[in-house]
Design an enzyme around this catalytic site. Structure first.
Site, PDB file in Angstrom:
ATOM      1  N   PRO A  65      -5.304   3.524 -11.154  1.00  0.00           N
ATOM      2  CA  PRO A  65      -5.937   2.302 -11.655  1.00  0.00           C
ATOM      3  C   PRO A  65      -6.121   2.399 -13.167  1.00  0.00           C
ATOM      4  O   PRO A  65      -6.326   3.490 -13.703  1.00  0.00           O
ATOM      5  CB  PRO A  65      -7.273   2.261 -10.920  1.00  0.00           C
ATOM      6  CG  PRO A  65      -7.536   3.664 -10.494  1.00  0.00           C
ATOM      7  CD  PRO A  65      -6.194   4.315 -10.328  1.00  0.00           C
ATOM      8  N   HIS A  66      -5.998   1.267 -13.834  1.00  0.00           N
ATOM      9  CA  HIS A  66      -6.142   1.280 -15.286  1.00  0.00           C
ATOM     10  C   HIS A  66      -6.664  -0.060 -15.774  1.00  0.00           C
ATOM     11  O   HIS A  66      -6.479  -1.082 -15.129  1.00  0.00           O
ATOM     12  CB  HIS A  66      -4.824   1.632 -15.974  1.00  0.00           C
ATOM     13  CG  HIS A  66      -3.647   0.847 -15.485  1.00  0.00           C
ATOM     14  ND1 HIS A  66      -2.984   1.161 -14.312  1.00  0.00           N
ATOM     15  CD2 HIS A  66      -3.018  -0.225 -15.996  1.00  0.00           C
ATOM     16  CE1 HIS A  66      -1.987   0.301 -14.128  1.00  0.00           C
ATOM     17  NE2 HIS A  66      -1.996  -0.545 -15.134  1.00  0.00           N
ATOM     18  N   GLY A  67      -7.340  -0.006 -16.900  1.00  0.00           N
ATOM     19  CA  GLY A  67      -7.889  -1.212 -17.492  1.00  0.00           C
ATOM     20  C   GLY A  67      -7.975  -1.074 -18.996  1.00  0.00           C
ATOM     21  O   GLY A  67      -7.990   0.039 -19.522  1.00  0.00           O
TER      22      GLY A  67
END
Length: 154
Positions: A65-67
């Protein structure tokens, strides 16, 4: 780019407890907030926004997951091994037990992609993944990841 550029020893969690994808993202956000000084809710919203575009579960029990956050100055990561796998809507429908979360500045551009590629390379190596799953000590796990990220490491 090396994983040690993204990860510190305190960003490695070997027995994260979560029972759902949402709870997992929340736990990762809280850990990321401790490290960055940013608000956990802001980090959680960025991760969740990306997940709405499509799952970051890449298969074989792994998710990245990345943001992106405007207030952030440097890319950093959180690595977690879950106590029990959770459903993550992964590409292969397998539950996830290894997670490398990346939080990047909105302006990161190519560095964001390099960081994703670096994490994916490590987590697509079956021997490395087996060793990670067998390692219970956070310090030993960080050392393993650090060694793997050296240019001479296999």
């Amino acid at each position: 780019m090396r994983l040690t550029d993204l990860l510190t020893p305190k960003a490695v969690v070997t027995s994260l407890k979560a029972t759902s994808k949402k709870q997992l993202l929340l736990e990762l956000s809280e850990k990321a907030a401790e490290i960055s000084g940013l608000q956990a809710r802001e980090i959680f919203d960025a991760l969740l926004q990306r997940e709405r575009l499509g799952s970051t579960g890449i298969g074989e029990g792994v998710a990245i997951p990345h943001g992106k956050l405007g207030k952030l100055k440097n890319i950093f990561g959180i690595f977690a091994r879950l106590e029990r796998p959770v459903d993550f809507d992964a590409l292969d429908n397998a539950p996830v037990d290894l997670v490398f979360a990346l939080i990047t500045p909105e302006s990161a551009g190519a560095d964001h992609l390099k960081a994703l590629a670096c994490a994916a390379r490590m987590l697509r190596d079956p021997a490395m993944v087996a060793t990670i799953r067998a390692t219970r000590d956070p310090g030993a796990l960080y050392s393993l990841i650090a060694h793997r990220s050296q240019p001479h490491a296999a």
